[in-house]
Design an enzyme around this catalytic site. Structure first.
Site, PDB file in Angstrom:
ATOM      1  N   MET A  27       0.116  -0.349  -4.014  1.00 41.79           N
ATOM      2  CA  MET A  27       1.127  -1.504  -5.093  1.00 41.79           C
ATOM      3  C   MET A  27       1.885  -0.023  -5.928  1.00 41.79           C
ATOM      4  O   MET A  27       3.140  -0.525  -6.982  1.00 41.79           O
ATOM      5  CB  MET A  27       1.022  -2.204  -5.275  1.00 41.79           C
ATOM      6  CG  MET A  27       0.157  -3.276  -4.827  1.00 41.79           C
ATOM      7  SD  MET A  27      -0.373  -4.895  -5.214  1.00 41.79           S
ATOM      8  CE  MET A  27      -1.059  -4.836  -7.048  1.00 41.79           C
ATOM      9  N   LEU A  30       1.638   5.222  -8.833  1.00 46.81           N
ATOM     10  CA  LEU A  30       0.429   5.884  -8.254  1.00 46.81           C
ATOM     11  C   LEU A  30      -0.282   6.837  -9.164  1.00 46.81           C
ATOM     12  O   LEU A  30       0.584   6.699 -10.092  1.00 46.81           O
ATOM     13  CB  LEU A  30       0.850   6.766  -7.129  1.00 46.81           C
ATOM     14  CG  LEU A  30       1.355   5.738  -5.980  1.00 46.81           C
ATOM     15  CD1 LEU A  30       2.223   6.980  -4.654  1.00 46.81           C
ATOM     16  CD2 LEU A  30       0.479   4.860  -5.354  1.00 46.81           C
ATOM     17  N   HIS A  31      -1.336   6.823  -9.591  1.00 41.87           N
ATOM     18  CA  HIS A  31      -1.976   7.683 -10.168  1.00 41.87           C
ATOM     19  C   HIS A  31      -3.440   8.690  -9.654  1.00 41.87           C
ATOM     20  O   HIS A  31      -2.663   8.535  -8.302  1.00 41.87           O
ATOM     21  CB  HIS A  31      -3.284   7.032 -11.192  1.00 41.87           C
ATOM     22  CG  HIS A  31      -3.623   5.885 -10.427  1.00 41.87           C
ATOM     23  ND1 HIS A  31      -4.889   6.347  -9.094  1.00 41.87           N
ATOM     24  CD2 HIS A  31      -3.829   4.442 -10.919  1.00 41.87           C
ATOM     25  CE1 HIS A  31      -5.852   4.488  -9.346  1.00 41.87           C
ATOM     26  NE2 HIS A  31      -5.310   3.901  -9.430  1.00 41.87           N
ATOM     27  N   GLY A  33      -6.480   8.425  -8.400  1.00 37.84           N
ATOM     28  CA  GLY A  33      -7.224   7.823  -7.081  1.00 37.84           C
ATOM     29  C   GLY A  33      -6.658   7.693  -6.200  1.00 37.84           C
ATOM     30  O   GLY A  33      -6.875   7.675  -4.967  1.00 37.84           O
ATOM     31  N   HIS A  34      -5.422   6.947  -6.343  1.00 34.73           N
ATOM     32  CA  HIS A  34      -4.806   6.801  -5.155  1.00 34.73           C
ATOM     33  C   HIS A  34      -3.590   8.521  -3.882  1.00 34.73           C
ATOM     34  O   HIS A  34      -4.211   8.500  -2.662  1.00 34.73           O
ATOM     35  CB  HIS A  34      -2.751   6.876  -4.649  1.00 34.73           C
ATOM     36  CG  HIS A  34      -3.298   5.295  -6.041  1.00 34.73           C
ATOM     37  ND1 HIS A  34      -2.612   4.738  -6.846  1.00 34.73           N
ATOM     38  CD2 HIS A  34      -2.990   4.116  -5.144  1.00 34.73           C
ATOM     39  CE1 HIS A  34      -2.835   3.447  -7.079  1.00 34.73           C
ATOM     40  NE2 HIS A  34      -2.964   3.071  -6.244  1.00 34.73           N
ATOM     41  N   GLN A  58       0.649 -11.972  -3.883  1.00 34.03           N
ATOM     42  CA  GLN A  58      -1.172 -11.948  -4.435  1.00 34.03           C
ATOM     43  C   GLN A  58      -1.284 -12.157  -6.138  1.00 34.03           C
ATOM     44  O   GLN A  58      -1.918 -11.568  -6.326  1.00 34.03           O
ATOM     45  CB  GLN A  58      -2.057 -10.810  -4.020  1.00 34.03           C
ATOM     46  CG  GLN A  58      -1.153  -9.298  -4.534  1.00 34.03           C
ATOM     47  CD  GLN A  58      -1.641  -8.158  -3.544  1.00 34.03           C
ATOM     48  OE1 GLN A  58      -1.215  -8.084  -2.922  1.00 34.03           O
ATOM     49  NE2 GLN A  58      -2.484  -7.334  -4.099  1.00 34.03           N
ATOM     50  N   GLY A 144      -9.092   1.756  -1.715  1.00 31.25           N
ATOM     51  CA  GLY A 144     -10.455   2.703  -2.615  1.00 31.25           C
ATOM     52  C   GLY A 144     -11.620   1.254  -2.499  1.00 31.25           C
ATOM     53  O   GLY A 144     -11.455   0.316  -2.675  1.00 31.25           O
ATOM     54  N   GLN A 150     -11.801  -6.874  -2.299  1.00 32.37           N
ATOM     55  CA  GLN A 150     -10.536  -6.574  -1.066  1.00 32.37           C
ATOM     56  C   GLN A 150     -11.342  -5.927  -0.058  1.00 32.37           C
ATOM     57  O   GLN A 150     -10.711  -6.418   1.003  1.00 32.37           O
ATOM     58  CB  GLN A 150      -9.340  -5.701  -2.090  1.00 32.37           C
ATOM     59  CG  GLN A 150      -8.658  -4.847  -1.039  1.00 32.37           C
ATOM     60  CD  GLN A 150      -7.464  -4.967  -2.471  1.00 32.37           C
ATOM     61  OE1 GLN A 150      -6.247  -5.342  -2.385  1.00 32.37           O
ATOM     62  NE2 GLN A 150      -7.124  -3.253  -1.694  1.00 32.37           N
ATOM     63  N   LEU A 181     -10.246   4.836 -12.535  1.00 38.27           N
ATOM     64  CA  LEU A 181      -8.696   4.123 -12.499  1.00 38.27           C
ATOM     65  C   LEU A 181      -7.891   3.909 -11.875  1.00 38.27           C
ATOM     66  O   LEU A 181      -8.807   2.478 -10.949  1.00 38.27           O
ATOM     67  CB  LEU A 181      -7.968   6.156 -11.612  1.00 38.27           C
ATOM     68  CG  LEU A 181      -8.927   7.187 -11.968  1.00 38.27           C
ATOM     69  CD1 LEU A 181      -7.955   8.111 -10.944  1.00 38.27           C
ATOM     70  CD2 LEU A 181      -8.155   7.075 -13.611  1.00 38.27           C
TER      71      LEU A 181
HETATM   72  O1  PAF Z   1      -4.922  -2.782  -3.758  1.00 39.62           O
HETATM   73  C1  PAF Z   1      -3.681  -2.339  -3.591  1.00 39.62           C
HETATM   74  O2  PAF Z   1      -3.173  -1.985  -4.675  1.00 39.62           O
HETATM   75  C2  PAF Z   1      -3.197  -3.952  -3.158  1.00 39.62           C
HETATM   76  O3  PAF Z   1      -4.163  -4.782  -3.107  1.00 39.62           O
HETATM   77  C3  PAF Z   1      -2.962  -3.810  -1.423  1.00 39.62           C
HETATM   78  C4  PAF Z   1      -4.495  -3.264  -0.757  1.00 39.62           C
HETATM   79  C5  PAF Z   1      -1.736  -2.518  -1.447  1.00 39.62           C
HETATM   80  C6  PAF Z   1      -2.050  -5.350  -0.704  1.00 39.62           C
HETATM   81  O4  PAF Z   1      -1.013  -5.200  -1.594  1.00 39.62           O
END
Ligand code: PAF
Length: 278
Positions: A27, A30-31, A33-34, A58, A144, A150, A181
């Site tokens: 989403m 970004l940090h 972890g991403h 969501q 992650g 999730q 993070l």
């Molecule tokens: O983990 C996230 O950032 C969100 O839930 C995802 C998987 C990108 C879905 O919008």
């Protein structure tokens, strides 16, 4: 960058060139972890697509959709430096055009942990992730471990619906003091930021107790809750030890179990987890 047809074209070309394709759904905001997820994707794939989409479906009506950090320029730099070959940053209208009416959910796993506190959240996640998988059609997708529920929900969705993709779950990346993070850490006040490290300390205490032979889940769980309740001002949403796959409560640690917590500090809800036993 924003259009479904464009990313599909880029992926087709990569596949035609014999490349493995990975998707890292995010989403944005970004940090490090991403960055780790993107680097992991790059180790396994010749063409890495990073999606950046703050998915409205969501977020609950009282959640932070409006103020969720949007940092696209910095995200492009970080994603590219970490190995992304294509950034897919669609608009809401691109993913949810007028008349959009379908939803995907895994009710059995939605009842657990964060589910009751965030009604509709995992339905939104499943729906958008299935869309992203169908748009990009990657060989693998990377998530992650911090978002343990999730991961469990998406694994079940992929299994139940025969989605032809391999899901890879990468370890949680932590700050030096143990805080996992998260894009939401930036909401924490200075005081709450320093208290937040006590969440991981409490999780580690569970790991030490298990290593010392304690397997009675009720006791481990009440010890964890007691530790978390000593964090000044913390509101504990849950502190549970559950089966890592079904998320059902367990009594004894015989299979891998998830020690999962959700805590509100100030106005920020933080989640974290560790895996034990098995
Ligand atoms: O983990 C996230 O950032 C969100 O839930 C995802 C998987 C990108 C879905 O919008």
């Amino acid at each position: 960058m924003n259009a479904v047809a464009e990313v599909r074209g880029a992926v087709s070309a990569a596949k035609a060139a014999g490349k493995t394709v990975a998707l890292v759904p995010t989403m944005g905001a970004l940090h490090a972890g991403h960055a780790e997820l993107i680097r992991a994707a790059k180790r396994h794939a010749g063409f890495v697509v990073v999606s950046i989409f703050v998915n409205p479906t969501q977020f609950g009506p009282h959640e932070d959709f409006g103020k969720y950090p949007r940092t696209l320029e910095a995200d492009l730099t970080l994603a590219t430096a970490s190995g992304a070959d294509w950034i897919f940053a669609p608009t809401v209208a691109e993913l949810y055009p007028a008349g959009f009416a379908s939803q995907v959910e895994v009710p059995a796993l939605d009842r657990m942990l964060c589910g009751p506190r965030r009604p509709g959240h995992f339905r939104g996640v499943c729906t958008v992730v299935l869309k992203l998988l169908n748009i990009v059609q990657p060989h693998l997708a990377v998530f992650g471990a911090k978002d343990a529920q999730q991961c469990a929900v998406l694994k079940r969705m992929v299994r139940d619906l025969d989605v032809p993709v391999e899901l890879r779950i990468e370890p949680t990346v932590r700050e030096a003091d143990g805080l996992a993070l998260s894009s939401r850490n930036r909401y924490l006040s200075t005081a709450d930021r320093s208290l937040a490290s006590r969440i991981y300390q409490a999780l580690q205490t569970v790991l030490h107790r298990v290593a010392a032979g304690k397997i009675d889940v009720a006791r481990l769980q009440s010890g964890l809750l007691a530790d978390l309740l000593t964090i000044p001002g913390a509101q504990v949403d849950y502190a549970e030890i559950v089966d890592a796959e079904s998320l059902e409560p367990v009594n004894l640690l015989r299979r891998p179990a998830l020690v999962a917590v959700a805590i509100v500090l100030g106005t920020t809800r933080l989640i974290d987890n560790v895996t034990v036993g098995g």
